[in-house]
Design a protein around this motif. Sequence first.
Motif, short mmCIF file in Angstrom:
data_model
loop_
_atom_site.label_atom_id
_atom_site.label_comp_id
_atom_site.label_asym_id
_atom_site.label_seq_id
_atom_site.Cartn_x
_atom_site.Cartn_y
_atom_site.Cartn_z
N VAL A 1 0.83 -1.20 0.00
CA VAL A 1 0.00 0.00 0.00
C VAL A 1 0.87 1.26 0.00
CG1 VAL A 1 -1.95 -1.13 1.11
CG2 VAL A 1 -0.22 -0.03 2.52
N THR A 2 2.07 1.18 0.59
CA THR A 2 2.99 2.31 0.55
C THR A 2 3.50 2.54 -0.87
OG1 THR A 2 3.66 1.87 2.84
CG2 THR A 2 5.11 3.27 1.50
N ARG A 3 3.80 1.44 -1.58
CA ARG A 3 4.26 1.56 -2.96
C ARG A 3 3.16 2.12 -3.87
NH1 ARG A 3 5.91 -3.30 -3.45
NH2 ARG A 3 4.42 -4.19 -4.94
N LEU A 4 1.92 1.85 -3.51
CA LEU A 4 0.79 2.40 -4.27
C LEU A 4 0.47 3.84 -3.89
CD1 LEU A 4 -1.70 -0.62 -4.24
CD2 LEU A 4 -0.21 0.10 -6.11
N ASP A 5 1.27 4.38 -2.95
CA ASP A 5 1.05 5.74 -2.45
C ASP A 5 -0.34 5.88 -1.82
OD1 ASP A 5 1.79 8.30 -1.86
OD2 ASP A 5 1.21 9.15 -3.80
N ARG A 6 -0.71 4.85 -1.04
CA ARG A 6 -1.98 4.86 -0.32
C ARG A 6 -1.73 4.69 1.17
NH1 ARG A 6 -6.81 4.19 -2.84
NH2 ARG A 6 -7.50 4.79 -0.75
N ARG A 7 -0.91 5.57 1.71
CA ARG A 7 -0.64 5.51 3.14
C ARG A 7 -1.88 5.79 3.98
NH1 ARG A 7 4.78 5.55 4.60
NH2 ARG A 7 6.25 5.78 2.87
N ASP A 8 -2.90 6.37 3.37
CA ASP A 8 -4.11 6.68 4.11
C ASP A 8 -4.86 5.43 4.57
OD1 ASP A 8 -4.44 6.53 1.18
OD2 ASP A 8 -6.58 6.64 1.66
N VAL A 9 -4.59 4.27 3.93
CA VAL A 9 -5.30 3.04 4.30
C VAL A 9 -4.49 2.18 5.27
CG1 VAL A 9 -6.51 3.01 2.10
CG2 VAL A 9 -4.39 1.72 2.35
N VAL A 10 -3.27 2.63 5.60
CA VAL A 10 -2.44 1.85 6.53
C VAL A 10 -3.13 1.69 7.90
CG1 VAL A 10 -0.24 1.81 7.78
CG2 VAL A 10 -0.29 2.39 5.35
N PRO A 11 -3.75 2.73 8.46
CA PRO A 11 -4.45 2.54 9.75
C PRO A 11 -5.53 1.46 9.70
CG PRO A 11 -4.13 4.88 9.34
CD PRO A 11 -3.75 4.16 8.08
N ARG A 12 -6.19 1.30 8.55
CA ARG A 12 -7.21 0.26 8.44
C ARG A 12 -6.58 -1.13 8.53
NH1 ARG A 12 -10.75 2.58 3.30
NH2 ARG A 12 -10.82 4.77 3.98
N LEU A 13 -5.43 -1.28 7.87
CA LEU A 13 -4.74 -2.57 7.96
C LEU A 13 -4.32 -2.85 9.39
CD1 LEU A 13 -2.49 -2.48 4.76
CD2 LEU A 13 -4.50 -3.89 5.14
N TRP A 14 -3.78 -1.84 10.07
CA TRP A 14 -3.37 -2.05 11.46
C TRP A 14 -4.57 -2.34 12.36
CZ3 TRP A 14 1.10 -3.54 12.74
CH2 TRP A 14 2.26 -3.08 12.11
N ALA A 15 -5.71 -1.77 12.04
CA ALA A 15 -6.91 -2.07 12.83
C ALA A 15 -7.28 -3.55 12.70
CB ALA A 15 -8.07 -1.19 12.37
N GLY A 16 -7.23 -4.08 11.47
CA GLY A 16 -7.52 -5.50 11.29
C GLY A 16 -6.49 -6.38 11.98
N ILE A 17 -5.23 -6.00 11.91
CA ILE A 17 -4.17 -6.77 12.59
C ILE A 17 -4.37 -6.75 14.10
CG2 ILE A 17 -1.68 -6.83 13.04
CD1 ILE A 17 -1.37 -5.63 10.17
N GLY A 18 -4.73 -5.57 14.64
CA GLY A 18 -5.00 -5.47 16.07
C GLY A 18 -6.16 -6.34 16.51
N LEU A 19 -7.22 -6.39 15.68
CA LEU A 19 -8.36 -7.26 16.00
C LEU A 19 -7.95 -8.74 16.01
CD1 LEU A 19 -11.22 -5.53 13.97
CD2 LEU A 19 -10.91 -5.54 16.46
N ALA A 20 -7.07 -9.13 15.09
CA ALA A 20 -6.60 -10.51 15.05
C ALA A 20 -5.81 -10.86 16.31
CB ALA A 20 -5.74 -10.74 13.81
N VAL A 21 -4.98 -9.93 16.77
CA VAL A 21 -4.22 -10.15 18.01
C VAL A 21 -5.16 -10.27 19.20
CG1 VAL A 21 -2.50 -9.16 19.57
CG2 VAL A 21 -2.15 -9.04 17.09
N LEU A 22 -6.18 -9.39 19.27
CA LEU A 22 -7.15 -9.46 20.36
C LEU A 22 -7.92 -10.78 20.34
CD1 LEU A 22 -8.58 -5.82 20.38
CD2 LEU A 22 -7.00 -6.86 22.02
N LEU A 23 -8.25 -11.27 19.14
CA LEU A 23 -8.94 -12.55 19.05
C LEU A 23 -8.08 -13.67 19.62
CD1 LEU A 23 -11.22 -14.39 17.98
CD2 LEU A 23 -9.97 -14.48 15.80
#
Length: 344
Positions: free
Chosen positions: A26-48
Amino acid sequence: MLATFLIGLREGLEAALVVGILIAYVTRLDRRDVVPRLWAGIGLAVLLALGIGAVLTFGSYTLTFEGQEILGGTLSLITVAMVTWMIFWMQRTARTLKRSLEGGVDRALAAGGLWALVAIGFVSVAREGVETTLLLWSMVQSFGDAPAALAGALLGLAAAVVLGWLLARGMLRLDLRRFFTWTGAFLIIVAAGVLAYAIHDLQEAGVFPGPFTDAAPTDAGTGAVVVGWAAFPFGWAFDVTAAIAPGSVPATVLQATIGFMPQMSWLQVVAWVLYVAIVGAVWARGQFPPRRPVPSDSSRSEASGVSALPSSTTTEADAATLPSRATVEVTGARPSVSHPRGEA
C-alpha cells in the motif's frame, strides 16, 4: 521454553512477513491513508488470539477433572489438525503468497470499502494468531510449567518482530526458504507430541481405552498395569520413570523437542509414529520433489516424431527420407535470403 520460543519465532515471523508485504504494497501504491485500516484488522486478530487464550485458560478452571482432560484432549486434537493444515498451506502457497495478498489489497481498494481492508489485515494475521494460541495452550497443558513456556513464546514473538522489521528495512538477509523448511519439520515433531499428549488426556478421562481404564491388562500378582509387548494395545508401551524422572530437565527437553514422555501408552506411541511417518513423508515429498531426468537429444527427437540428424556416414538415400528441416546444416554465418525485386 526452547520449544515455545521456536514456535513463537516461526509463527511470529510468518505474521510479520504478511504484515510487511501488506504495508509495503500500500505504501508503494502511495496509499498511506489506508495503513491505519490494515493495522486495525491486525490489532483485532491479536485481540482474538488473546481472547481465545484467556477463555481456554480461565474457563477450564470451572470444569471437573474429567471435563478438563476432555477439553484439553479435544483442543489438542484440533491444534494438531490446524498445525498440519498450516504446514501444508504454507508449503503450497509460499511462492504465491505475496501475489495473493497484493491481489486482495487491489480488490479492496477498488471496492473502496472501509471494512474490506480491515478484513484483509484481520484474516491475514488471524490464522497464525489462533494457531499459535492453541498450540501454546496445548503445550502449556502438557508441560505444566506455564511461566517458562509463556516466557519462551513471548521471547520468540519479540525476536520475530525484530527480524521482520530488519528484513523490511533491508538490514538483514535471511534464507526464508531454508528457515521455513526446517521449522516446518520441527513443527511436525511438535504436533506429533501434542497428538500423543491429547491421547493421554482422553485416556485419563476414559474417552479412549488405556492404562487408566479397565481395558488395560494388569499383573495378576500386583494389580499394576503391564508394561511392554504384553500390554499391547491398551497398556504401557514403556516406563522409564526410574531413569528419567517426570518433570526433570531431561524429561522436559525430550517432551518439548520430540514429544517423548517417560511413561507412554501403546496408543500414544502408535499415534506418534504414524503421524510422523505419514505427515512427514507427504511433507518431504512436497518439499523435496524428485528431480526428473533431463531427456537426451535422441529421446526428445523420438518423442517429437523427428529422427536424429544423419551422421557423416549416413547414405543419401537415408537422408532423403528425413524431414527437410532435419537435414539443414546450421552454420555460424547468417543465411542470406534473396527476394524478387519489388517484393518486401
